[in-house]
Write a protein that holds these residues in place. Structure first.
Motif, PDB file in Angstrom:
ATOM      1  N   GLN A  43       0.833  -1.209   0.000  1.00 35.12           N
ATOM      2  CA  GLN A  43       0.000   0.000   0.000  1.00 35.12           C
ATOM      3  C   GLN A  43       0.861   1.250   0.000  1.00 35.12           C
ATOM      4  O   GLN A  43       0.546   2.233  -0.656  1.00 35.12           O
ATOM      5  N   TRP A  44       1.952   1.222   0.738  1.00 33.72           N
ATOM      6  CA  TRP A  44       2.879   2.353   0.801  1.00 33.72           C
ATOM      7  C   TRP A  44       3.399   2.679  -0.598  1.00 33.72           C
ATOM      8  O   TRP A  44       3.400   3.827  -1.032  1.00 33.72           O
ATOM      9  N   GLY A  45       3.844   1.650  -1.325  1.00 31.63           N
ATOM     10  CA  GLY A  45       4.305   1.870  -2.695  1.00 31.63           C
ATOM     11  C   GLY A  45       3.230   2.469  -3.576  1.00 31.63           C
ATOM     12  O   GLY A  45       3.486   3.373  -4.378  1.00 31.63           O
ATOM     13  N   HIS A  46       2.003   1.974  -3.416  1.00 30.82           N
ATOM     14  CA  HIS A  46       0.865   2.496  -4.180  1.00 30.82           C
ATOM     15  C   HIS A  46       0.646   3.982  -3.873  1.00 30.82           C
ATOM     16  O   HIS A  46       0.435   4.791  -4.776  1.00 30.82           O
ATOM     17  N   GLU A  47       0.723   4.342  -2.603  1.00 28.88           N
ATOM     18  CA  GLU A  47       0.513   5.741  -2.218  1.00 28.88           C
ATOM     19  C   GLU A  47       1.624   6.645  -2.728  1.00 28.88           C
ATOM     20  O   GLU A  47       1.384   7.814  -3.045  1.00 28.88           O
ATOM     21  N   LEU A 107       1.127   2.078 -17.176  1.00 27.51           N
ATOM     22  CA  LEU A 107       1.806   1.468 -16.043  1.00 27.51           C
ATOM     23  C   LEU A 107       0.778   0.905 -15.062  1.00 27.51           C
ATOM     24  O   LEU A 107       0.724   1.279 -13.900  1.00 27.51           O
ATOM     25  N   PRO A 108      -0.072  -0.005 -15.552  1.00 26.00           N
ATOM     26  CA  PRO A 108      -1.215  -0.448 -14.726  1.00 26.00           C
ATOM     27  C   PRO A 108      -0.837  -1.112 -13.416  1.00 26.00           C
ATOM     28  O   PRO A 108      -1.548  -0.956 -12.418  1.00 26.00           O
ATOM     29  N   ARG A 112      -2.446  -0.505  -9.030  1.00 21.96           N
ATOM     30  CA  ARG A 112      -3.288  -1.442  -8.255  1.00 21.96           C
ATOM     31  C   ARG A 112      -2.907  -1.332  -6.792  1.00 21.96           C
ATOM     32  O   ARG A 112      -1.720  -1.413  -6.462  1.00 21.96           O
ATOM     33  N   PRO A 113      -3.888  -1.180  -5.908  1.00 19.49           N
ATOM     34  CA  PRO A 113      -3.559  -1.114  -4.473  1.00 19.49           C
ATOM     35  C   PRO A 113      -3.020  -2.433  -3.944  1.00 19.49           C
ATOM     36  O   PRO A 113      -3.086  -3.449  -4.527  1.00 19.49           O
TER      37      PRO A 113
END
Length: 113
Positions: A43-47, A107-108, A112-113
């Motif tokens: 999640q951190w990377g997603h944020e 860059l799908p 993605r979360p």
């Protein structure tokens, strides 16, 4: 409490409340020695991807508005922490390419979360 793994994780730290944004809280929690569960790391990377995109979209809008208001490239460079006026001018091209590269369509996996 939300279903977000980051919020659940942060609730177990001294950083759960306070005015810092979540990215800052996650960084501080790791510096304080808190172990990061895999779902929080994901999640951190997603944020980070989302925050970077927001900044990359905001910066050219800022530059365009500053130019519209008569700011010099030197003043824009100074405000954005860039080394020189020509670096500020070059940022427009760099940001256009970065926004294309990081678009969710291109860059799908990062989105993605």
């Amino acid at each position: 409490m939300t279903g977000n793994p980051v919020d659940r994780w942060l609730s177990g730290t001294k950083l759960a409340s306070g005015g810092a944004d979540r990215l800052t809280k996650m960084q501080l929690a790791t510096q304080l020695g808190h172990d990061v569960p895999p779902e929080v790391l994901s999640q951190w990377g997603h944020e980070i991807v989302i925050a970077r995109r927001v900044v990359d979209q905001s910066e050219p809008a800022f530059i365009a508005e500053a130019r519209r208001q008569g700011w010099s490239w030197e003043r824009i460079a100074d405000r954005l922490g860039l080394p020189a006026a020509e670096a500020a001018e070059q940022r427009q091209t760099v940001l256009e390419a970065e926004l294309t590269r990081t678009h969710p369509r291109n860059l799908p996996g990062a989105w993605r979360p």
